[in-house]
Design a protein around this motif. Structure first.
Motif, PDB file in Angstrom:
ATOM      1  N   LEU A 122       0.701  -1.129   0.189  1.00  0.00           N
ATOM      2  CA  LEU A 122      -0.194   0.000   0.209  1.00  0.00           C
ATOM      3  C   LEU A 122       0.968   1.117   0.035  1.00  0.00           C
ATOM      4  CD1 LEU A 122      -2.437  -0.797   2.859  1.00  0.00           C
ATOM      5  CD2 LEU A 122      -2.627  -1.606   0.472  1.00  0.00           C
ATOM      6  N   VAL A 123       0.430   2.211  -0.498  1.00  0.00           N
ATOM      7  CA  VAL A 123       1.122   3.659  -0.143  1.00  0.00           C
ATOM      8  C   VAL A 123       0.589   4.417   0.694  1.00  0.00           C
ATOM      9  CG1 VAL A 123       1.416   5.902  -1.660  1.00  0.00           C
ATOM     10  CG2 VAL A 123       1.914   3.601  -2.912  1.00  0.00           C
ATOM     11  N   GLN A 124       1.434   4.950   1.664  1.00  0.00           N
ATOM     12  CA  GLN A 124       0.927   5.709   2.634  1.00  0.00           C
ATOM     13  C   GLN A 124       0.833   7.130   2.452  1.00  0.00           C
ATOM     14  OE1 GLN A 124       3.633   4.976   6.335  1.00  0.00           O
ATOM     15  NE2 GLN A 124       2.380   6.768   7.441  1.00  0.00           N
ATOM     16  N   VAL A 125      -0.284   7.799   2.929  1.00  0.00           N
ATOM     17  CA  VAL A 125      -0.434   9.146   2.304  1.00  0.00           C
ATOM     18  C   VAL A 125      -0.537   9.863   3.810  1.00  0.00           C
ATOM     19  CG1 VAL A 125      -2.033  10.747   1.188  1.00  0.00           C
ATOM     20  CG2 VAL A 125      -1.923   8.166   0.462  1.00  0.00           C
ATOM     21  N   ASN A 126       0.379  10.999   3.569  1.00  0.00           N
ATOM     22  CA  ASN A 126       0.203  12.030   4.755  1.00  0.00           C
ATOM     23  C   ASN A 126      -0.818  13.322   4.291  1.00  0.00           C
ATOM     24  OD1 ASN A 126       0.943  14.062   6.645  1.00  0.00           O
ATOM     25  ND2 ASN A 126       2.994  13.888   6.492  1.00  0.00           N
ATOM     26  N   LEU A 127      -1.893  12.915   4.361  1.00  0.00           N
ATOM     27  CA  LEU A 127      -2.982  13.829   3.868  1.00  0.00           C
ATOM     28  C   LEU A 127      -2.927  15.146   4.818  1.00  0.00           C
ATOM     29  CD1 LEU A 127      -5.009  13.818   1.574  1.00  0.00           C
ATOM     30  CD2 LEU A 127      -6.721  12.664   3.206  1.00  0.00           C
ATOM     31  N   ALA A 128      -2.730  15.258   6.168  1.00  0.00           N
ATOM     32  CA  ALA A 128      -2.857  16.230   6.880  1.00  0.00           C
ATOM     33  C   ALA A 128      -1.504  16.924   6.854  1.00  0.00           C
ATOM     34  CB  ALA A 128      -3.066  15.879   8.218  1.00  0.00           C
ATOM     35  N   GLU A 129      -0.455  16.478   5.834  1.00  0.00           N
ATOM     36  CA  GLU A 129       0.711  17.135   5.730  1.00  0.00           C
ATOM     37  C   GLU A 129       1.456  17.501   7.053  1.00  0.00           C
ATOM     38  OE1 GLU A 129       0.979  19.779   2.521  1.00  0.00           O
ATOM     39  OE2 GLU A 129       0.146  18.042   1.495  1.00  0.00           O
ATOM     40  N   GLU A 130       1.467  16.548   7.932  1.00  0.00           N
ATOM     41  CA  GLU A 130       1.874  16.624   9.258  1.00  0.00           C
ATOM     42  C   GLU A 130       3.560  16.318   9.136  1.00  0.00           C
ATOM     43  OE1 GLU A 130      -0.101  14.711  13.011  1.00  0.00           O
ATOM     44  OE2 GLU A 130      -0.458  13.458  11.191  1.00  0.00           O
ATOM     45  N   ALA A 131       4.430  17.241   9.655  1.00  0.00           N
ATOM     46  CA  ALA A 131       5.971  17.488   9.276  1.00  0.00           C
ATOM     47  C   ALA A 131       6.554  16.063  10.081  1.00  0.00           C
ATOM     48  CB  ALA A 131       6.449  18.506  10.069  1.00  0.00           C
ATOM     49  N   SER A 132       5.706  15.565  11.126  1.00  0.00           N
ATOM     50  CA  SER A 132       6.641  14.518  12.112  1.00  0.00           C
ATOM     51  C   SER A 132       5.828  13.348  11.469  1.00  0.00           C
ATOM     52  CB  SER A 132       5.999  14.780  13.478  1.00  0.00           C
ATOM     53  OG  SER A 132       4.509  14.796  13.473  1.00  0.00           O
ATOM     54  N   LYS A 133       5.061  13.127  10.560  1.00  0.00           N
ATOM     55  CA  LYS A 133       4.757  12.074  10.157  1.00  0.00           C
ATOM     56  C   LYS A 133       5.263  11.480   8.818  1.00  0.00           C
ATOM     57  CE  LYS A 133       1.356  10.821  13.350  1.00  0.00           C
ATOM     58  NZ  LYS A 133       0.017  11.295  13.291  1.00  0.00           N
ATOM     59  N   SER A 134       5.554  10.253   8.697  1.00  0.00           N
ATOM     60  CA  SER A 134       5.913   9.655   7.127  1.00  0.00           C
ATOM     61  C   SER A 134       4.557   9.546   6.234  1.00  0.00           C
ATOM     62  CB  SER A 134       6.504   8.427   7.234  1.00  0.00           C
ATOM     63  OG  SER A 134       6.100   7.668   8.417  1.00  0.00           O
ATOM     64  N   GLY A 135       4.863   9.329   5.230  1.00  0.00           N
ATOM     65  CA  GLY A 135       3.698   9.210   4.210  1.00  0.00           C
ATOM     66  C   GLY A 135       3.970  10.438   3.105  1.00  0.00           C
ATOM     67  N   ILE A 136       3.338  10.029   1.846  1.00  0.00           N
ATOM     68  CA  ILE A 136       3.524  10.866   0.600  1.00  0.00           C
ATOM     69  C   ILE A 136       2.572  12.131   0.919  1.00  0.00           C
ATOM     70  CG2 ILE A 136       2.214   9.505  -0.883  1.00  0.00           C
ATOM     71  CD1 ILE A 136       5.693  10.760  -2.356  1.00  0.00           C
ATOM     72  N   HIS A 137       3.256  13.269   0.554  1.00  0.00           N
ATOM     73  CA  HIS A 137       2.142  14.306   0.317  1.00  0.00           C
ATOM     74  C   HIS A 137       1.232  14.148  -0.930  1.00  0.00           C
ATOM     75  CE1 HIS A 137       4.331  17.426   3.091  1.00  0.00           C
ATOM     76  NE2 HIS A 137       3.991  16.164   3.760  1.00  0.00           N
ATOM     77  N   LYS A 138      -0.270  14.676  -1.060  1.00  0.00           N
ATOM     78  CA  LYS A 138      -1.335  14.659  -1.880  1.00  0.00           C
ATOM     79  C   LYS A 138      -0.441  15.056  -3.303  1.00  0.00           C
ATOM     80  CE  LYS A 138      -4.559  17.108  -1.271  1.00  0.00           C
ATOM     81  NZ  LYS A 138      -6.062  17.719  -0.979  1.00  0.00           N
ATOM     82  N   GLU A 139       0.108  15.903  -3.292  1.00  0.00           N
ATOM     83  CA  GLU A 139       0.592  16.614  -4.725  1.00  0.00           C
ATOM     84  C   GLU A 139       1.734  15.513  -5.458  1.00  0.00           C
ATOM     85  OE1 GLU A 139       1.896  18.809  -1.719  1.00  0.00           O
ATOM     86  OE2 GLU A 139      -0.188  18.506  -1.781  1.00  0.00           O
ATOM     87  N   GLU A 140       2.208  14.729  -4.395  1.00  0.00           N
ATOM     88  CA  GLU A 140       3.096  13.750  -5.018  1.00  0.00           C
ATOM     89  C   GLU A 140       2.529  12.346  -5.294  1.00  0.00           C
ATOM     90  OE1 GLU A 140       7.302  14.483  -3.297  1.00  0.00           O
ATOM     91  OE2 GLU A 140       5.806  15.627  -2.038  1.00  0.00           O
ATOM     92  N   LEU A 141       1.420  12.035  -4.851  1.00  0.00           N
ATOM     93  CA  LEU A 141       0.802  10.692  -4.711  1.00  0.00           C
ATOM     94  C   LEU A 141       0.812  10.067  -6.015  1.00  0.00           C
ATOM     95  CD1 LEU A 141      -0.679   8.434  -3.376  1.00  0.00           C
ATOM     96  CD2 LEU A 141      -2.843   9.646  -3.198  1.00  0.00           C
ATOM     97  N   MET A 142       0.079  10.806  -6.953  1.00  0.00           N
ATOM     98  CA  MET A 142      -0.033  10.165  -8.490  1.00  0.00           C
ATOM     99  C   MET A 142       1.428   9.700  -8.829  1.00  0.00           C
ATOM    100  SD  MET A 142      -2.854   9.079  -9.199  1.00  0.00           S
ATOM    101  CE  MET A 142      -4.111   9.990  -8.726  1.00  0.00           C
ATOM    102  N   GLY A 143       2.493  10.466  -9.025  1.00  0.00           N
ATOM    103  CA  GLY A 143       3.630   9.880  -9.417  1.00  0.00           C
ATOM    104  C   GLY A 143       4.088   8.821  -8.743  1.00  0.00           C
TER     105      GLY A 143
END
Ligand SMILES: *Cc1c(COP(=O)(O)O)cnc(C)c1O
Length: 230
Positions: A122-143
């Motif tokens: 699965l790809v982990q998304v950092n939707l809330a863009e919390e600096a302390s959390k891992s996960g890709i930001h929404k703008e970079e998800l599709m790539g």
């Protein structure tokens, strides 16, 4: 005791599923019992009471348990993965929830290739863009999704979210709702081999809201096993 708590969580998941309004009620929800920092005896108790998927967040701990557990169960890696541990992750885990960079995707692909395995991820998304959390930001998800789909030894199965630990749990709902929207959108796209099937979100404090908003995998530890001792 564990069996009782487990059955409460299972009932909680079912009740939340039946409260769904925007999401099909029929779609089943899978429970990953998060066993990090709990011992093998507790794990066996849960498995014997019906758990079929367990979640661990550290490779070293999983490796130690793997050797002695003596139960047939699906292993889910839910924690952040470092590229230098990719090889071991591929060895022990059926589903890796935490792919969050192209660098990591390529490392896991390479490890899977040398193990002769196609690794479900699965790809982990950092939707809330919390600096302390891992996960890709929404703008970079599709790539990242396109890259993962293009790699021969990865099989993309969906998305994962860790919601922020808001004091008021209802504050998570808009994020879960947005995540479900993204999930539906990518589910409807054309992929090479990806099968966008899983949306992993919801933990002890927020799993009922996550299920109401369309999660089909929840990762629950404390509500089943009690507080972790660190
Ligand atoms: C620990 C953990 C969980 C489970 O958390 P609880 O609050 O104990 O249910 C779920 N997901 C991830 C990624 C975790 O690290």
């Amino acid at each position: 005791m564990i069996a009782e708590k487990l059955h409460e969580v299972e009932a909680g998941i079912e009740a939340a599923r039946l409260r769904r309004t925007r999401v099909p009620k029929e779609a089943p929800v899978h429970l990953v019992a998060v066993t990090k920092n709990h011992d093998v005896a507790a794990m066996r108790e849960a498995i014997d009471a019906g758990v079929s998927r367990i979640g661990e967040n550290r490779i070293q701990e999983a490796k130690e348990k793997f050797g002695v557990l003596d139960r047939n169960v699906q292993w889910h890696l839910i924690g952040h993965l470092q590229t230098n541990k990719a090889k071991q992750a591929v060895k022990y885990f059926d589903l890796i929830h935490s792919i969050d960079s192209s660098h990591l995707a390529m490392a896991v692909d390479k490890a899977a290739a040398s193990a002769g395995k196609v690794q479900d991820v699965l790809v982990q998304v950092n939707l809330a863009e919390e600096a302390s959390k891992s996960g890709i930001h929404k703008e970079e998800l599709m790539g990242l999704l396109k890259l993962v789909d293009s790699l021969e030894h990865l099989h993309l199965c969906g998305l994962m979210l860790i919601a922020p630990n808001y004091e008021n749990v209802e504050a998570c709902r808009p994020l879960f709702r947005e995540m479900y929207g993204i999930f539906q959108k990518i589910k409807g796209m054309e992929w090479r081999t990806a099968n966008i099937e899983y949306l992993s979100m919801g933990m002890t404090h927020d799993y009922q809201i996550a299920v109401e908003e369309g999660a089909n995998i929840v990762r629950v530890g404390t509500a089943i096993f009690g507080q972790r001792q660190y």
